[in-house]
Design a protein around this motif. Structure first.
Motif, PDB file in Angstrom:
ATOM      1  N   ARG A 187       0.823  -1.222   0.000  1.00  0.00           N
ATOM      2  CA  ARG A 187       0.000   0.000   0.000  1.00  0.00           C
ATOM      3  C   ARG A 187       0.849   1.260   0.000  1.00  0.00           C
ATOM      4  N   ASP A 188       2.029   1.225   0.662  1.00  0.00           N
ATOM      5  CA  ASP A 188       2.874   2.413   0.749  1.00  0.00           C
ATOM      6  C   ASP A 188       3.950   2.444  -0.329  1.00  0.00           C
ATOM      7  N   LEU A 189       3.815   1.599  -1.366  1.00  0.00           N
ATOM      8  CA  LEU A 189       4.779   1.558  -2.462  1.00  0.00           C
ATOM      9  C   LEU A 189       4.134   2.090  -3.736  1.00  0.00           C
ATOM     10  N   PRO A 190       4.924   2.690  -4.646  1.00  0.00           N
ATOM     11  CA  PRO A 190       4.354   3.222  -5.886  1.00  0.00           C
ATOM     12  C   PRO A 190       3.828   2.117  -6.788  1.00  0.00           C
ATOM     13  N   ALA A 191       2.833   2.474  -7.578  1.00  0.00           N
ATOM     14  CA  ALA A 191       2.270   1.525  -8.529  1.00  0.00           C
ATOM     15  C   ALA A 191       3.306   1.198  -9.594  1.00  0.00           C
ATOM     16  N   PRO A 192       3.193   0.037 -10.247  1.00  0.00           N
ATOM     17  CA  PRO A 192       4.178  -0.340 -11.266  1.00  0.00           C
ATOM     18  C   PRO A 192       4.371   0.696 -12.351  1.00  0.00           C
ATOM     19  N   ALA A 193       3.314   1.418 -12.749  1.00  0.00           N
ATOM     20  CA  ALA A 193       3.437   2.402 -13.823  1.00  0.00           C
ATOM     21  C   ALA A 193       4.318   3.576 -13.437  1.00  0.00           C
ATOM     22  N   GLU A 194       4.493   3.803 -12.126  1.00  0.00           N
ATOM     23  CA  GLU A 194       5.293   4.936 -11.657  1.00  0.00           C
ATOM     24  C   GLU A 194       6.767   4.596 -11.533  1.00  0.00           C
ATOM     25  N   ARG A 195       7.132   3.360 -11.781  1.00  0.00           N
ATOM     26  CA  ARG A 195       8.501   2.915 -11.552  1.00  0.00           C
ATOM     27  C   ARG A 195       9.407   3.276 -12.721  1.00  0.00           C
ATOM     28  N   PRO A 196      10.705   3.449 -12.469  1.00  0.00           N
ATOM     29  CA  PRO A 196      11.649   3.732 -13.543  1.00  0.00           C
ATOM     30  C   PRO A 196      11.842   2.523 -14.436  1.00  0.00           C
ATOM     31  N   SER A 197      12.476   2.747 -15.560  1.00  0.00           N
ATOM     32  CA  SER A 197      12.745   1.654 -16.494  1.00  0.00           C
ATOM     33  C   SER A 197      13.548   0.553 -15.815  1.00  0.00           C
ATOM     34  N   PRO A 198      13.217  -0.743 -16.053  1.00  0.00           N
ATOM     35  CA  PRO A 198      13.972  -1.828 -15.441  1.00  0.00           C
ATOM     36  C   PRO A 198      15.455  -1.757 -15.752  1.00  0.00           C
ATOM     37  N   ALA A 199      15.841  -1.178 -16.888  1.00  0.00           N
ATOM     38  CA  ALA A 199      17.254  -1.111 -17.240  1.00  0.00           C
ATOM     39  C   ALA A 199      18.052  -0.332 -16.211  1.00  0.00           C
ATOM     40  N   ALA A 200      17.398   0.622 -15.519  1.00  0.00           N
ATOM     41  CA  ALA A 200      18.093   1.422 -14.520  1.00  0.00           C
ATOM     42  C   ALA A 200      18.394   0.635 -13.269  1.00  0.00           C
ATOM     43  N   GLU A 201      17.739  -0.545 -13.098  1.00  0.00           N
ATOM     44  CA  GLU A 201      17.915  -1.326 -11.888  1.00  0.00           C
ATOM     45  C   GLU A 201      18.949  -2.434 -12.067  1.00  0.00           C
ATOM     46  N   VAL A 202      19.492  -2.611 -13.239  1.00  0.00           N
ATOM     47  CA  VAL A 202      20.429  -3.694 -13.486  1.00  0.00           C
ATOM     48  C   VAL A 202      21.806  -3.310 -12.977  1.00  0.00           C
ATOM     49  N   PRO A 203      22.390  -4.088 -12.029  1.00  0.00           N
ATOM     50  CA  PRO A 203      23.717  -3.761 -11.536  1.00  0.00           C
ATOM     51  C   PRO A 203      24.752  -3.988 -12.611  1.00  0.00           C
ATOM     52  N   PRO A 204      25.903  -3.306 -12.540  1.00  0.00           N
ATOM     53  CA  PRO A 204      26.923  -3.479 -13.555  1.00  0.00           C
ATOM     54  C   PRO A 204      27.538  -4.863 -13.495  1.00  0.00           C
ATOM     55  N   ASP A 216      40.016 -24.659  -0.722  1.00  0.00           N
ATOM     56  CA  ASP A 216      40.386 -23.676  -1.737  1.00  0.00           C
ATOM     57  C   ASP A 216      39.637 -22.367  -1.536  1.00  0.00           C
ATOM     58  N   ALA A 217      40.406 -21.267  -1.416  1.00  0.00           N
ATOM     59  CA  ALA A 217      39.800 -19.949  -1.220  1.00  0.00           C
ATOM     60  C   ALA A 217      40.081 -19.013  -2.386  1.00  0.00           C
ATOM     61  N   THR A 218      40.459 -19.560  -3.544  1.00  0.00           N
ATOM     62  CA  THR A 218      40.848 -18.699  -4.663  1.00  0.00           C
ATOM     63  C   THR A 218      39.679 -17.909  -5.232  1.00  0.00           C
ATOM     64  N   ALA A 219      38.445 -18.372  -5.020  1.00  0.00           N
ATOM     65  CA  ALA A 219      37.274 -17.657  -5.540  1.00  0.00           C
ATOM     66  C   ALA A 219      36.804 -16.564  -4.597  1.00  0.00           C
ATOM     67  N   GLU A 220      37.456 -16.420  -3.461  1.00  0.00           N
ATOM     68  CA  GLU A 220      37.030 -15.433  -2.478  1.00  0.00           C
ATOM     69  C   GLU A 220      37.171 -14.023  -3.039  1.00  0.00           C
ATOM     70  N   GLY A 221      36.199 -13.179  -2.748  1.00  0.00           N
ATOM     71  CA  GLY A 221      36.272 -11.807  -3.224  1.00  0.00           C
ATOM     72  C   GLY A 221      34.925 -11.117  -3.184  1.00  0.00           C
ATOM     73  N   PRO A 222      34.903  -9.812  -3.417  1.00  0.00           N
ATOM     74  CA  PRO A 222      33.657  -9.037  -3.349  1.00  0.00           C
ATOM     75  C   PRO A 222      32.732  -9.349  -4.514  1.00  0.00           C
ATOM     76  N   GLY A 223      31.480  -8.970  -4.358  1.00  0.00           N
ATOM     77  CA  GLY A 223      30.500  -9.179  -5.410  1.00  0.00           C
ATOM     78  C   GLY A 223      29.953  -7.875  -5.932  1.00  0.00           C
ATOM     79  N   GLU A 224      28.963  -7.970  -6.800  1.00  0.00           N
ATOM     80  CA  GLU A 224      28.320  -6.798  -7.358  1.00  0.00           C
ATOM     81  C   GLU A 224      27.326  -6.204  -6.368  1.00  0.00           C
ATOM     82  N   ARG A 225      26.951  -4.980  -6.617  1.00  0.00           N
ATOM     83  CA  ARG A 225      25.951  -4.321  -5.784  1.00  0.00           C
ATOM     84  C   ARG A 225      24.650  -5.107  -5.799  1.00  0.00           C
TER      85      ARG A 225
END
Length: 213
Positions: free
Chosen positions: A57-74, A168-177
């Motif tokens: 109820r306190d969230l915007p309707a789908p039509a008010e949302r930005p383009s999905p492309a803007a939500e894709v992390p790099p 094996d810890a060679t895959a250890e590391g940060p991830g994407e946002r």
């Protein structure tokens, strides 16, 4: 989602629509992770439409949302919030003089325990969903091995111990946002635990032309 017929039983499709709205709200920063998880759990357990309505109820309707492309992390282009949430699947795997596999579109639970005794196990998370933003995988390999394959954008933390074996810890590391965090713990005795970052299935490796002479 409207207030019409609040006492009518909710359908699976209506629960999923609410879940999609919640995932978008998480990606946009309108909900924090705790509130998102609480609302998502409520949505999946809702019996009527009236229980679903307050969740969005306190969230915007789908039509008010930005383009999905803007939500894709790099990076990989994965919309991580869409792969986080929902009830987890199998919470353990046992390879006793044999093996076990968890592959494909399964849902990784918050805590998974893998035991390989004179056997082996494979956990492939490339096509999986995640019950929560952080997943802990406990591995116990005794004269056996456990192999874990994660998507390239996931954060990996390794806290295991190898005794006359390898952790094996060679895959250890940060991830994407917005990507999940996978913590691998446990020990390997005369055995091994490996974690590798695997390319998404169906995506060719660089330099692979698809044909060989």
């Amino acid at each position: 989602m409207t207030d019409d017929l609040p006492d009518m039983r909710a359908s699976d499709a209506e629960r999923e629509r609410v879940a999609d709205l919640l995932r978008d709200a998480l990606a946009e920063g309108r909900l924090d992770m705790d509130e998102f998880q609480e609302r998502l759990d409520t949505a999946y357990h809702a019996r009527t439409r009236g229980e679903l309505v307050p969740l969005v109820r306190d969230l915007p309707a789908p039509a008010e949302r930005p383009s999905p492309a803007a939500e894709v992390p790099p990076g990989t282009g994965t919309r991580w919030p869409e792969r986080i949430g929902g009830p987890g699947g199998s919470r353990w795997g046992l390879g006793l003089l044999g093996g076990f596999r968890r592959v494909g579109g399964w849902t990784v639970p918050r805590l998974f325990t893998a035991v390989a005794f004179c056997g082996g196990g494979e956990l492939d998370l490339r096509e999986a969903r995640f019950e929560d933003r952080e997943t802990v995988i406990r591995c116990f390999a005794v004269m056996g091995g456990v192999k874990i394959t994660v998507p390239p954008g996931v954060e990996v933390v390794s806290r295991g111990l190898g005794v006359m074996g390898g952790f094996d810890a060679t895959a250890e590391g940060p991830g994407e946002r917005g990507a999940p965090r996978v913590v691998v713990t446990g020990f390997a005795f005369w055995g091994g635990v490996t974690v590798e970052r695997g390319r998404a299935k169906g995506v060719p490796e660089l330099g692979d032309g698809g044909s060989r002479g």
